[in-house]
Scaffold this motif. Structure first.
Motif, PDB file in Angstrom:
ATOM      1  N   ILE A 199       0.864  -1.174   0.000  1.00 48.16           N
ATOM      2  CA  ILE A 199       0.000   0.000   0.000  1.00 48.16           C
ATOM      3  C   ILE A 199       0.903   1.227   0.000  1.00 48.16           C
ATOM      4  O   ILE A 199       1.895   1.281   0.737  1.00 48.16           O
ATOM      5  CB  ILE A 199      -0.911   0.030   1.240  1.00 48.16           C
ATOM      6  N   ARG A 200       0.573   2.201  -0.817  1.00 45.62           N
ATOM      7  CA  ARG A 200       1.366   3.433  -0.862  1.00 45.62           C
ATOM      8  C   ARG A 200       0.429   4.624  -0.957  1.00 45.62           C
ATOM      9  O   ARG A 200      -0.778   4.471  -1.172  1.00 45.62           O
ATOM     10  CB  ARG A 200       2.324   3.408  -2.054  1.00 45.62           C
ATOM     11  N   ARG A 201       1.012   5.811  -0.821  1.00 47.92           N
ATOM     12  CA  ARG A 201       0.215   7.034  -0.898  1.00 47.92           C
ATOM     13  C   ARG A 201      -0.233   7.287  -2.343  1.00 47.92           C
ATOM     14  O   ARG A 201       0.441   6.906  -3.293  1.00 47.92           O
ATOM     15  CB  ARG A 201       1.021   8.237  -0.389  1.00 47.92           C
ATOM     16  N   TYR A 202      -1.354   7.946  -2.446  1.00 48.06           N
ATOM     17  CA  TYR A 202      -1.906   8.288  -3.761  1.00 48.06           C
ATOM     18  C   TYR A 202      -1.013   9.301  -4.457  1.00 48.06           C
ATOM     19  O   TYR A 202      -0.505  10.243  -3.840  1.00 48.06           O
ATOM     20  CB  TYR A 202      -3.316   8.858  -3.602  1.00 48.06           C
ATOM     21  N   GLN A 203      -0.791   9.104  -5.754  1.00 43.78           N
ATOM     22  CA  GLN A 203      -0.039  10.036  -6.579  1.00 43.78           C
ATOM     23  C   GLN A 203      -0.924  10.472  -7.744  1.00 43.78           C
ATOM     24  O   GLN A 203      -1.738   9.686  -8.238  1.00 43.78           O
ATOM     25  CB  GLN A 203       1.240   9.381  -7.112  1.00 43.78           C
ATOM     26  N   ALA A 215      -7.614   1.172   4.136  1.00 46.53           N
ATOM     27  CA  ALA A 215      -6.303   1.740   4.467  1.00 46.53           C
ATOM     28  C   ALA A 215      -6.346   3.263   4.442  1.00 46.53           C
ATOM     29  O   ALA A 215      -5.674   3.932   5.243  1.00 46.53           O
ATOM     30  CB  ALA A 215      -5.253   1.223   3.488  1.00 46.53           C
ATOM     31  N   SER A 216      -7.136   3.838   3.527  1.00 44.61           N
ATOM     32  CA  SER A 216      -7.237   5.301   3.456  1.00 44.61           C
ATOM     33  C   SER A 216      -7.883   5.865   4.712  1.00 44.61           C
ATOM     34  O   SER A 216      -7.474   6.924   5.218  1.00 44.61           O
ATOM     35  CB  SER A 216      -8.049   5.702   2.217  1.00 44.61           C
ATOM     36  N   MET A 217      -8.900   5.162   5.245  1.00 49.72           N
ATOM     37  CA  MET A 217      -9.539   5.649   6.467  1.00 49.72           C
ATOM     38  C   MET A 217      -8.594   5.551   7.660  1.00 49.72           C
ATOM     39  O   MET A 217      -8.579   6.431   8.521  1.00 49.72           O
ATOM     40  CB  MET A 217     -10.818   4.849   6.719  1.00 49.72           C
ATOM     41  N   ARG A 218      -7.793   4.489   7.702  1.00 50.78           N
ATOM     42  CA  ARG A 218      -6.859   4.349   8.826  1.00 50.78           C
ATOM     43  C   ARG A 218      -5.761   5.410   8.778  1.00 50.78           C
ATOM     44  O   ARG A 218      -5.375   5.981   9.796  1.00 50.78           O
ATOM     45  CB  ARG A 218      -6.229   2.953   8.813  1.00 50.78           C
ATOM     46  N   MET A 219      -5.254   5.683   7.562  1.00 49.91           N
ATOM     47  CA  MET A 219      -4.148   6.625   7.419  1.00 49.91           C
ATOM     48  C   MET A 219      -4.632   8.067   7.267  1.00 49.91           C
ATOM     49  O   MET A 219      -3.821   8.993   7.247  1.00 49.91           O
ATOM     50  CB  MET A 219      -3.298   6.237   6.206  1.00 49.91           C
ATOM     51  N   ARG A 220      -5.956   8.260   7.104  1.00 47.46           N
ATOM     52  CA  ARG A 220      -6.550   9.587   6.935  1.00 47.46           C
ATOM     53  C   ARG A 220      -6.026  10.305   5.686  1.00 47.46           C
ATOM     54  O   ARG A 220      -5.936  11.529   5.639  1.00 47.46           O
ATOM     55  CB  ARG A 220      -6.317  10.452   8.181  1.00 47.46           C
ATOM     56  N   GLU A 221      -5.659   9.530   4.687  1.00 49.59           N
ATOM     57  CA  GLU A 221      -5.280  10.060   3.380  1.00 49.59           C
ATOM     58  C   GLU A 221      -5.462   8.942   2.357  1.00 49.59           C
ATOM     59  O   GLU A 221      -5.565   7.764   2.716  1.00 49.59           O
ATOM     60  CB  GLU A 221      -3.839  10.562   3.372  1.00 49.59           C
TER      61      GLU A 221
END
Length: 401
Positions: A199-203, A215-221
């Motif tokens: 899993i990585r950040r959105y680009q 994963a986005s809800m857990r990382m808040r991004e």
């Protein structure tokens, strides 16, 4: 029509008899009457031929594609461009047996005046899958006096393709392909990041369908799934409408039609899921006397082509010889491993060695059938069964859980 023909000949005979009688009796009035009748008959015949030769008949569509059970309209327009009346027009259209109609033919009759046109509408309900050809319209025309009758066939034949019915596949039908390559990230995958490489950040530029919501809800991004593209997933649907193991027993029409329903449903569902889908049909169809094997392709535009091929397929009692050639074509494509879906009422032993070879190459083998009693000589990974009025369910899974 018979009465019109005999009345025309009768008038000619009467006119000739009057003429001969007038000549023999030297009665000028009788001779004049006979000549007048002959001239009137000649003019009526001439005007009828002129109007008939200039009648314009056109239909709105020459090839119609409809769903099974769908009501559709077909119309023909008859136009008279002359300054004289075309007389009484009668149209007859034979209706193929695959459509519901109160009578086996359509009849209509009307009078067409100068510079007039008439539109004939026909509403039918398609009942059976297939490729049906409506013969040309039978056109009968008489002059206004009813002395001359002309019959011919006009307008081109109309071909109607009736697609097979389709059923909705259950949501977990394709879960056998969950771990196969670039289909990871689709909606049937479990929401667990461990199923992916990472899993990585959105680009900017990343497809939104790869966003991992949990994963986005857990990382808040926004977090993106990293997907392994080392394998390309595709589906091969093999439609093999084998209803009797011995060809001399003929075919079970209901089982064969159910086979086409399941094959059409699987093909449409796979293409709607953006899978690359191939279609193999073991029975002959126009242009392919020994069946056809189409390579996997993607895109919703292919659905119409596949459904048309399934509609045009002609089931027969001997299919195994065609299947051997078609299975060799699948093997020679050298595609990366995917999912094989065999759609058949009965299991054909001819399939076993070819599917065993494909399984060794990494293919997942599935069998979709309508028979609860039919047995398979080899272990397939998945066996689905369908009964009318019920959903498709998996009976067992050998390797894929």
């Amino acid at each position: 029509m018979i009465w019109t023909t005999w009345s025309s000949r009768g008038i000619q005979i009467i006119a000739v008899i009057l003429f001969l009688t007038g000549v023999l009796t030297q009665e000028f009035l009788i001779v004049t009457t006979a000549i007048f009748i002959l001239v009137a008959l000649f003019l009526a015949n001439y005007m009828a031929l002129q109007a008939f030769s200039h009648l314009q008949i056109s239909s709105d569509r020459q090839h119609i594609i409809v769903e099974s059970g769908e009501t559709f309209h077909w119309s023909a327009v008859i136009a008279n461009p002359l300054n004289i009346a075309a007389g009484r027009i009668q149209l007859r259209q034979d209706i193929p047996s695959g459509f519901s109609q109160s009578a086996p033919e359509l009849k209509t009759e009307f009078v067409l005046g100068p510079h007039q046109q008439a539109r004939v509408d026909m509403m039918l309900v398609s009942e059976n899958r297939g490729r049906w050809i409506f013969p040309p319209l039978d056109l009968y025309q008489t002059d206004l006096l009813g002395w001359t009758d002309i019959a011919t066939q006009k307008a081109s034949p109309v071909m109607v393709t009736v697609w097979p019915k389709r059923i909705i596949l259950p949501a977990d039908f394709w879960r056998s392909a969950r771990a196969m390559g670039d289909i990871k990230g689709q909606r049937w995958d479990e929401p667990d990041p461990s199923l992916y490489i990472g899993i990585r950040r959105y680009q900017p530029g990343d497809p939104l369908k790869w966003v991992h919501p949990y994963a986005s809800m857990r990382m808040r991004e926004l977090m993106i799934k990293e997907i392994d593209h080392t394998r390309s997933f595709h589906v091969e649907v093999i439609c093999h409408p084998l209803s009797q193991l011995q060809s001399w027993y003929g075919i079970d029409r209901e089982a064969v039609e159910d086979c086409f329903v399941l094959a059409a449903s699987a093909v449409e569902s796979a293409l709607n899921q953006d899978f690359a889908c191939g279609l193999t049909i073991s029975c002959p169809l126009p242009g392919y006397g020994h069946g056809v094997s189409l390579p996997p392709v993607t895109g919703h535009s292919v659905v119409a082509e596949y459904l048309t091929n399934l509609a045009w397929a002609i089931p027969s009692g001997s299919l195994s010889s065609n299947l051997e050639m078609l299975m060799n074509q699948i093997i020679l494509r050298n595609e990366r491993p995917g999912l094989i879906v065999v759609v058949s009422p009965l299991w054909d032993p001819v399939l076993s060695p070819y599917l065993r070879l494909l399984a060794e190459q990494g293919y997942v083998i599935g069998w979709l059938t309508t028979s609860a009693e039919a047995h398979c000589d080899d272990d397939v990974d998945i066996r689905w069964q369908w009964k009318k009025g019920r959903e498709i369910y998996a009976q067992y899974m050998a390797r894929v859980i």
